[in-house]
Design a protein around this motif. Structure first.
Motif, PDB file in Angstrom:
ATOM      1  N   ALA A 114      -2.309   7.455   2.016  1.00  0.00           N
ATOM      2  CA  ALA A 114      -3.166   6.373   1.525  1.00  0.00           C
ATOM      3  C   ALA A 114      -2.942   6.315   0.027  1.00  0.00           C
ATOM      4  O   ALA A 114      -3.033   7.340  -0.655  1.00  0.00           O
ATOM      5  CB  ALA A 114      -4.621   6.668   1.855  1.00  0.00           C
ATOM      6  N   GLU A 115      -2.585   5.129  -0.472  1.00  0.00           N
ATOM      7  CA  GLU A 115      -2.175   4.982  -1.871  1.00  0.00           C
ATOM      8  C   GLU A 115      -2.927   3.828  -2.520  1.00  0.00           C
ATOM      9  O   GLU A 115      -3.157   2.813  -1.888  1.00  0.00           O
ATOM     10  CB  GLU A 115      -0.665   4.678  -1.943  1.00  0.00           C
ATOM     11  N   PRO A 116      -3.290   3.962  -3.789  1.00  0.00           N
ATOM     12  CA  PRO A 116      -3.857   2.797  -4.480  1.00  0.00           C
ATOM     13  C   PRO A 116      -2.791   1.699  -4.532  1.00  0.00           C
ATOM     14  O   PRO A 116      -1.617   2.012  -4.717  1.00  0.00           O
ATOM     15  CB  PRO A 116      -4.138   3.302  -5.892  1.00  0.00           C
ATOM     16  N   LYS A 117      -3.195   0.474  -4.345  1.00  0.00           N
ATOM     17  CA  LYS A 117      -2.228  -0.624  -4.430  1.00  0.00           C
ATOM     18  C   LYS A 117      -2.302  -1.223  -5.828  1.00  0.00           C
ATOM     19  O   LYS A 117      -3.210  -1.978  -6.158  1.00  0.00           O
ATOM     20  CB  LYS A 117      -2.504  -1.689  -3.375  1.00  0.00           C
ATOM     21  N   LEU A 118      -1.339  -0.858  -6.637  1.00  0.00           N
ATOM     22  CA  LEU A 118      -1.293  -1.327  -8.023  1.00  0.00           C
ATOM     23  C   LEU A 118      -1.027  -2.823  -8.065  1.00  0.00           C
ATOM     24  O   LEU A 118      -0.233  -3.333  -7.282  1.00  0.00           O
ATOM     25  CB  LEU A 118      -0.157  -0.625  -8.762  1.00  0.00           C
ATOM     26  N   ASP A 119      -1.656  -3.473  -9.005  1.00  0.00           N
ATOM     27  CA  ASP A 119      -1.466  -4.908  -9.162  1.00  0.00           C
ATOM     28  C   ASP A 119      -0.524  -5.125 -10.344  1.00  0.00           C
ATOM     29  O   ASP A 119      -0.952  -5.380 -11.453  1.00  0.00           O
ATOM     30  CB  ASP A 119      -2.830  -5.556  -9.422  1.00  0.00           C
ATOM     31  N   GLY A 124       8.856   1.349  -7.369  1.00  0.00           N
ATOM     32  CA  GLY A 124       7.502   1.540  -7.864  1.00  0.00           C
ATOM     33  C   GLY A 124       6.956   0.266  -8.475  1.00  0.00           C
ATOM     34  O   GLY A 124       7.582  -0.790  -8.395  1.00  0.00           O
ATOM     35  N   GLU A 125       5.781   0.407  -9.064  1.00  0.00           N
ATOM     36  CA  GLU A 125       5.101  -0.744  -9.616  1.00  0.00           C
ATOM     37  C   GLU A 125       4.999  -0.555 -11.132  1.00  0.00           C
ATOM     38  O   GLU A 125       4.468   0.457 -11.591  1.00  0.00           O
ATOM     39  CB  GLU A 125       3.699  -0.824  -8.988  1.00  0.00           C
ATOM     40  N   VAL A 126       5.515  -1.521 -11.885  1.00  0.00           N
ATOM     41  CA  VAL A 126       5.318  -1.510 -13.329  1.00  0.00           C
ATOM     42  C   VAL A 126       4.020  -2.260 -13.599  1.00  0.00           C
ATOM     43  O   VAL A 126       3.774  -3.325 -13.028  1.00  0.00           O
ATOM     44  CB  VAL A 126       6.497  -2.167 -14.067  1.00  0.00           C
ATOM     45  N   CYS A 170       5.590   5.365  -9.225  1.00  0.00           N
ATOM     46  CA  CYS A 170       6.619   5.264  -8.189  1.00  0.00           C
ATOM     47  C   CYS A 170       5.997   5.537  -6.827  1.00  0.00           C
ATOM     48  O   CYS A 170       5.130   6.400  -6.694  1.00  0.00           O
ATOM     49  CB  CYS A 170       7.723   6.277  -8.465  1.00  0.00           C
ATOM     50  N   TYR A 171       6.424   4.789  -5.801  1.00  0.00           N
ATOM     51  CA  TYR A 171       5.821   4.974  -4.477  1.00  0.00           C
ATOM     52  C   TYR A 171       6.818   4.945  -3.330  1.00  0.00           C
ATOM     53  O   TYR A 171       6.413   4.867  -2.181  1.00  0.00           O
ATOM     54  CB  TYR A 171       4.711   3.951  -4.240  1.00  0.00           C
ATOM     55  N   GLY A 172       8.113   4.985  -3.636  1.00  0.00           N
ATOM     56  CA  GLY A 172       9.049   4.983  -2.512  1.00  0.00           C
ATOM     57  C   GLY A 172      10.484   5.050  -2.980  1.00  0.00           C
ATOM     58  O   GLY A 172      10.766   5.155  -4.177  1.00  0.00           O
ATOM     59  N   TYR A 177      -1.672   1.882   3.318  1.00  0.00           N
ATOM     60  CA  TYR A 177      -1.528   2.990   4.256  1.00  0.00           C
ATOM     61  C   TYR A 177      -0.098   2.983   4.767  1.00  0.00           C
ATOM     62  O   TYR A 177       0.408   1.924   5.158  1.00  0.00           O
ATOM     63  CB  TYR A 177      -2.473   2.837   5.446  1.00  0.00           C
ATOM     64  N   LYS A 178       0.552   4.163   4.771  1.00  0.00           N
ATOM     65  CA  LYS A 178       1.918   4.255   5.282  1.00  0.00           C
ATOM     66  C   LYS A 178       1.993   5.409   6.271  1.00  0.00           C
ATOM     67  O   LYS A 178       1.492   6.509   5.959  1.00  0.00           O
ATOM     68  CB  LYS A 178       2.899   4.529   4.134  1.00  0.00           C
ATOM     69  N   VAL A 179       2.600   5.180   7.425  1.00  0.00           N
ATOM     70  CA  VAL A 179       2.823   6.270   8.376  1.00  0.00           C
ATOM     71  C   VAL A 179       3.651   7.325   7.648  1.00  0.00           C
ATOM     72  O   VAL A 179       4.678   7.004   7.043  1.00  0.00           O
ATOM     73  CB  VAL A 179       3.548   5.748   9.630  1.00  0.00           C
TER      74      VAL A 179
HETATM   75  C1  9MJ Z   1       1.727  -0.713  -4.738  1.00  0.00           C
HETATM   76  N1  9MJ Z   1       1.843  -1.981  -5.087  1.00  0.00           N
HETATM   77  O1  9MJ Z   1       1.008   0.065  -5.370  1.00  0.00           O
HETATM   78  C2  9MJ Z   1       3.849  -0.219  -1.988  1.00  0.00           C
HETATM   79  N2  9MJ Z   1       2.454  -0.261  -3.587  1.00  0.00           N
HETATM   80  O2  9MJ Z   1       5.395   0.205  -0.196  1.00  0.00           O
HETATM   81  C3  9MJ Z   1       2.391   0.982  -3.004  1.00  0.00           C
HETATM   82  N3  9MJ Z   1       3.359  -0.985  -2.946  1.00  0.00           N
HETATM   83  C4  9MJ Z   1       4.878  -0.634  -1.077  1.00  0.00           C
HETATM   84  N4  9MJ Z   1       3.263   1.003  -2.007  1.00  0.00           N
HETATM   85  C5  9MJ Z   1       6.348  -0.485   0.511  1.00  0.00           C
HETATM   86  N5  9MJ Z   1       1.589   2.005  -3.381  1.00  0.00           N
HETATM   87  C6  9MJ Z   1       6.401  -1.749   0.031  1.00  0.00           C
HETATM   88  C7  9MJ Z   1       5.473  -1.843  -0.995  1.00  0.00           C
END
Ligand code: 9MJ
Length: 667
Positions: free
Chosen positions: A110-115, A170-172, A222-224, A287-289
């Motif tokens: 479970a990850e915060p979704k950065l905008d 990742g998200e800048v 970074c998230y992936g 959420y990611k498996v």
């Molecule tokens: C953001 N925006 O924080 C993903 N994201 O994973 C996170 N975006 C993502 N994961 C796969 N934490 C496609 C996008």
């Protein structure tokens, strides 16, 4: 020492400090020391330009501008995510995942979704080789020179087992504090300001001139990963994130592994509650498996993976129309313009009013009646008008003009030089100010008269039953029972509550008087210093300034307040009516055990609320501050403490747990 070796040593040292600062969030050395290392490296490189390498920490200032960005093909497409807008939709997602995998105990990250903006970073042999935007997912723009300027993006990776090729995603984004600082800077320079951190980040990253990007406070989480060569992947996504962190890449530390839909939803609620406390904007959680083998089984649908979903928070911004701009009059006569809005659902509630702060703000944003505006409602914060959609302005909409006279009492409006607020000069002649003064007097932290709500005060003043706070103590059950929404029972309760409020403390009484800029803490400091009211009322401005935290402005306010005959009269009437407190023996006041000590409270306490803890500490002479600094003596940390706890650790400030606090309070 060999120059080449010294340069290499400096680069290693600086990279290491960057890692501790940006990735681990635990700086090892003071900023000045870091600057010294960087300066030494710059000087050596200036004398030996042949030794400069692209991955040197000096090479972040921004390259020459380009005409246009090149394009980059994403070998592994950068997918987008499906959205869920409710718990039911998350449950449906989990059901689909469970059915396809034939089991229900699924681990998710479970990850915060950065905008912010999704980017891809390609490292070859551990050195940053390319940066690209997401674009349409298949081709993006080459922004290598721009990402190189972002301090939290390493120019080379650190540690062991670095892959031949590693594409990190990742998200800048721009932090909220960075955004505020940038806008302040823009305003000062007469340049245009940005509407929100996302727009500011986008505008900064997609600059053709990287030297501009270099001056903007951008950061990355970074998230992936995308393309990987020369690395036997771990079994889990969460383990990949761990490795990325070891290699020097910044990974959000709110990321958790959770079990099943319950785990996901619990995470969502926790993060939503803490959303406002974060220094970056998030628009939901992802959420990611976690197991890659399960991700493979699930596969993709068109543009999005079946193994991940974005659970969005309710939107915090929405469009609506300004129906009118009204002026509200506060307790001290401050006039606040308020936009009356066409009702709109935003941030989880229906909003019909939004603050416009003051005259200058309205002119800066150029808000007019009839405009379509962006309103924002974040958490418990008062909704505000963020900006105007100028394209939708109706013809003939007139610029806002501040009133010249008070809309409630007709007195002149005055605006002091250097102040943003305009004020009604009517004082207690103005019914609006009278009402606000009475509401403040009755409030919980003042005289604490339970049941005397805003609507009731409005009625009491409008009907002429109360015109100042002393009149409250003359109210009878019969008078109260005749008011709207009051029965015999609530009238009796209120009379009792008014009676009970007579036993108070000097600090509460002083705060209740509503002297301008005398808040709770100052009232307490005054009470502790003077011990009794007579001494305070007779004090000169000079004497007042000897009280901790009382400066010349506050001293002048206090002095002026007690010089007014009608204020002294009201105080006399209150005491005649029976309002009383125990005078403090000043010798005791000076010897209060926690005098001169500053506390900060963070986290949840079990045996009392934070407000209670604050009041009890203050009663012993302590000061309770909102943020940790080098002036803090103790941090009281309850359950789930926030960043204040980390800061206290970093600054080496003494930390008390709840038991420690109780011991201290017990003396
Ligand atoms: C953001 N925006 O924080 C993903 N994201 O994973 C996170 N975006 C993502 N994961 C796969 N934490 C496609 C996008």
């Amino acid at each position: 020492m060999d120059i080449r070796k010294r340069i290499e040593k400096l680069r290693e040292e600086i990279d290491n400090h960057n890692y501790h600062y940006y990735v681990l969030d635990e700086p090892l050395i003071p900023d000045a020391e870091y600057d010294r290392l960087l300066r030494e490296l710059r000087e050596l490189e200036a004398r030996h330009p042949e030794l400069i390498t692209p991955d040197s920490p000096t090479q972040r200032v921004g390259a020459e501008p380009v005409e246009a960005f090149g394009t980059v093909r994403h070998e592994v497409p950068m997918l987008s995510l499906d959205n869920a807008f409710s718990e039911e939709e998350v449950a449906a997602f989990h059901r689909r995942v469970s059915e396809r995998l034939g089991q229900s105990a699924i681990d998710y990250t479970a990850e915060p979704k950065l905008d912010g903006l999704a980017v891809s970073l390609r490292y070859e042999k551990g050195v940053l080789a390319q940066g690209a935007t997401r674009g349409d997912g298949y081709t993006g723009e080459d922004i290598t020179q721009n990402v190189r300027t972002i301090p939290s993006i390493p120019l080379r990776l650190r540690g062991k087992g670095i892959p031949e090729v590693l594409e990190v995603r990742g998200e800048v984004y721009m932090s909220r504090s960075g955004f505020e600082a940038l806008n302040a800077r823009q305003r000062k320079a007469g340049e245009k300001t940005f509407v929100n951190p996302r727009n500011a980040a986008a505008g900064s990253l997609r600059q053709l001139d990287p030297r501009i990007t270099a001056q903007r406070p951008l950061a990355i989480y970074c998230y992936g990963i995308g393309v990987v060569q020369g690395w036997a992947l771990p079994e889990r996504h969460s383990a990949v994130l761990e490795r990325l962190k070891e290699w020097g890449l910044r990974v959000n530390d709110e990321i958790r592994v959770v079990r099943g839909v319950e785990g996901c939803l619990a995470y969502y609620r926790t993060l939503q509650a803490r959303r406002d406390a974060l220094d970056y904007d998030i628009d939901g959680v992802v959420y990611k498996v976690d197991l890659f083998s399960q991700q493979e089984t699930l596969g993709f649908v068109s543009r999005a993976p079946r193994w991940a979903i974005a659970h969005k928070f309710p939107a915090q911004e929405a469009l609506t129309k300004v129906l009118a701009i009204d002026i509200q009059v506060g307790r001290t006569g401050a006039l606040t313009p308020v936009a009356r809005l066409e009702p709109v659902f935003v941030g989880g509630a229906t909003v019909t009013n939004a603050t416009l702060h003051n005259e200058d703000e309205i002119h800066r944003k150029d808000v007019r009646v009839g405009d379509t505006v962006v309103v924002r409602r974040a958490g418990d914060v008062i909704p505000e008008v963020v900006s105007v959609v100028k394209e939708r302005r109706p013809r003939g909409a007139a610029p806002f003009e501040m009133v010249k006279t008070c809309p409630v009492c007709g007195s002149d409006v005055m605006r002091n030089e250097g102040e943003a607020v305009a004020r009604c000069t009517g004082g207690l002649y103005c019914p609006a100010q009278r009402k606000e003064a009475i509401k403040h007097f009755a409030s919980r932290k003042a005289m604490d008269i339970e049941g005397l709500g805003d609507k009731l005060v409005d009625q009491l003043v409008d009907k002429g039953l109360v015109s100042n706070v002393a009149d409250l103590y003359t109210l009878t059950r019969a008078q109260l029972a005749g008011l709207e929404r009051m029965g015999e029972k609530s009238a009796a309760n209120l009379v009792r509550a008014i009676e009970d409020s007579k036993a108070t403390t000097l600090a509460r009484f002083l705060y209740a008087l509503g002297i301008r800029e005398v808040g709770e803490a100052t009232a307490l400091a005054l009470a502790n210093h003077f011990g009794k009211l007579s001494g305070l009322m007779a004090a000169s401005e000079e004497t007042l300034q000897t009280v901790p935290d009382v400066g010349p402005v506050v001293a002048a306010n206090i002095h002026a307040f007690f010089r007014q005959a009608h204020n002294r009269e009201v105080i006399e009437r209150l005491r005649q009516a029976g309002v009383h407190w125990k005078d403090l023996d000043i010798r005791r006041a000076e010897a209060l055990p926690l005098q001169g000590k500053t506390f900060v409270i963070t986290g949840r306490l079990d045996t009392m609320t934070r407000d209670e803890a604050k009041a009890r500490l203050q009663a012993l002479g302590a000061k309770v501050a909102g943020s940790v600094s080098s002036k803090t003596d103790y941090v009281v940390a309850g359950e789930d403490p926030g960043s204040k706890y980390d800061k206290a650790l970093a600054l080496g400030i003494e930390i008390l747990d709840e038991q420690g606090l109780l011991n201290l309070l017990a003396g």
